[in-house]
Design a protein around this motif. Sequence first.
Motif, PDB file in Angstrom:
ATOM      1  N   PRO A 112     -14.003 -13.455 -26.412  1.00  0.00           N
ATOM      2  CA  PRO A 112     -13.524 -14.077 -25.172  1.00  0.00           C
ATOM      3  C   PRO A 112     -12.209 -14.827 -25.335  1.00  0.00           C
ATOM      4  CG  PRO A 112     -15.877 -14.462 -25.474  1.00  0.00           C
ATOM      5  CD  PRO A 112     -15.395 -13.834 -26.733  1.00  0.00           C
ATOM      6  N   ILE A 113     -11.999 -15.511 -26.468  1.00  0.00           N
ATOM      7  CA  ILE A 113     -10.773 -16.285 -26.635  1.00  0.00           C
ATOM      8  C   ILE A 113      -9.560 -15.366 -26.748  1.00  0.00           C
ATOM      9  CG2 ILE A 113     -10.985 -16.412 -29.145  1.00  0.00           C
ATOM     10  CD1 ILE A 113      -9.571 -19.099 -26.740  1.00  0.00           C
ATOM     11  N   TRP A 114      -9.768 -14.160 -27.257  1.00  0.00           N
ATOM     12  CA  TRP A 114      -8.678 -13.184 -27.300  1.00  0.00           C
ATOM     13  C   TRP A 114      -8.390 -12.655 -25.896  1.00  0.00           C
ATOM     14  CZ3 TRP A 114      -4.802 -11.234 -30.047  1.00  0.00           C
ATOM     15  CH2 TRP A 114      -4.271 -10.011 -29.661  1.00  0.00           C
ATOM     16  N   ILE A 115      -9.435 -12.344 -25.164  1.00  0.00           N
ATOM     17  CA  ILE A 115      -9.276 -11.783 -23.822  1.00  0.00           C
ATOM     18  C   ILE A 115      -8.631 -12.797 -22.874  1.00  0.00           C
ATOM     19  CG2 ILE A 115     -10.517 -10.861 -21.818  1.00  0.00           C
ATOM     20  CD1 ILE A 115     -12.671  -9.859 -23.833  1.00  0.00           C
ATOM     21  N   GLU A 116      -9.068 -14.054 -22.946  1.00  0.00           N
ATOM     22  CA  GLU A 116      -8.650 -15.069 -21.981  1.00  0.00           C
ATOM     23  C   GLU A 116      -7.384 -15.822 -22.374  1.00  0.00           C
ATOM     24  OE1 GLU A 116      -9.996 -15.472 -19.080  1.00  0.00           O
ATOM     25  OE2 GLU A 116     -11.623 -14.037 -19.404  1.00  0.00           O
ATOM     26  N   PHE A 117      -7.010 -15.789 -23.659  1.00  0.00           N
ATOM     27  CA  PHE A 117      -5.876 -16.625 -24.071  1.00  0.00           C
ATOM     28  C   PHE A 117      -4.934 -15.933 -25.058  1.00  0.00           C
ATOM     29  CE2 PHE A 117      -4.173 -20.007 -26.944  1.00  0.00           C
ATOM     30  CZ  PHE A 117      -3.322 -20.615 -26.026  1.00  0.00           C
ATOM     31  N   LEU A 118      -5.443 -15.562 -26.230  1.00  0.00           N
ATOM     32  CA  LEU A 118      -4.566 -15.102 -27.307  1.00  0.00           C
ATOM     33  C   LEU A 118      -3.820 -13.816 -26.974  1.00  0.00           C
ATOM     34  CD1 LEU A 118      -6.806 -15.844 -30.437  1.00  0.00           C
ATOM     35  CD2 LEU A 118      -4.749 -17.071 -29.707  1.00  0.00           C
ATOM     36  N   SER A 119      -4.449 -12.913 -26.232  1.00  0.00           N
ATOM     37  CA  SER A 119      -3.802 -11.640 -25.926  1.00  0.00           C
ATOM     38  C   SER A 119      -2.561 -11.818 -25.058  1.00  0.00           C
ATOM     39  CB  SER A 119      -4.791 -10.700 -25.220  1.00  0.00           C
ATOM     40  OG  SER A 119      -5.240 -11.263 -23.992  1.00  0.00           O
TER      41      SER A 119
END
Length: 288
Positions: A112-119
């Motif tokens: 989720p942190i990749w999908i919502e922020f890091l990407s």
Amino acid sequence: SEPPSCRNPDIKSEPSFMINPRQDSEPLVKRNPTLASEPDGPSKPSRNSEPQSDKERIRNLVEIYYDVQEVRMRSFNRLREVGEVQGVEPNGLLKLESQLKKHIDSYVNEQPIWIEFLSDIKGIGPILGGALISYLDPYKTQHMSSFWKYCGLHTENGKAVKRQKGKKTEYNPRAKVLAWKIADSMMKQRTPKYRDIYDSTKISENIKLNNPIENPMNCPKYSECSKRMKNVKIEPKECPCKMHIHNRAMRKMVKVFLGDLWLKWRILEGLPITPPYEHRNDPNWRYT
């Protein structure tokens, strides 16, 4: 003592005891399977070892990826000096890099942190993202400064921490390297928001040090740096304080990013958040 006539003349030296040869009925002595020089087959995990978590596995794969990349680049440069060698593929390790990256990608893309922020952060790809997700844990950090300390970005007595011989570090050296990789990527990719922090910090640090870029001797560390450069037989072509300013700007930029990551991650996981240190007494502070 045995008389000379009883000795076997065909043997130059015969021991005074008989060696009992191994009989066919005697079992062979088992080799130690843990010795790398005598592999008995595929290695098997110990019965007492615990299986690695997904985070631990990805962390190891990221470290292996960077190790392979470093070896590939060094080997390629040395082969380039040697010249073309028939049957030798200089970029043979690229296949292994690609396989590792594919496995890391498949894990990161589900987080989720990749999908919502890091990407959405320019300069943060799946490898750096996988490293961040596997090294950092929002559940174990009550404040954003905990991320900074884990990455070795905190200060002691007003100075940046460094590794000291014989003293245990309070941070993860690999995480510190990761933080600088991220800062370098953001600077080169001109990541929105964070590159602006880098540029503005360089200006403010130059002013703070009494403008050493124009007059290097204004920097309080000029004599120290110049002496160190002369000791290693390097003549400073530019103001040595440029690196002080650059490093401070990089440090500020990546700390802001890690703070944003901590806040977003804690919110995604439904964990309480605390205001940054400079806003700790501000009752109206809200994360935006």
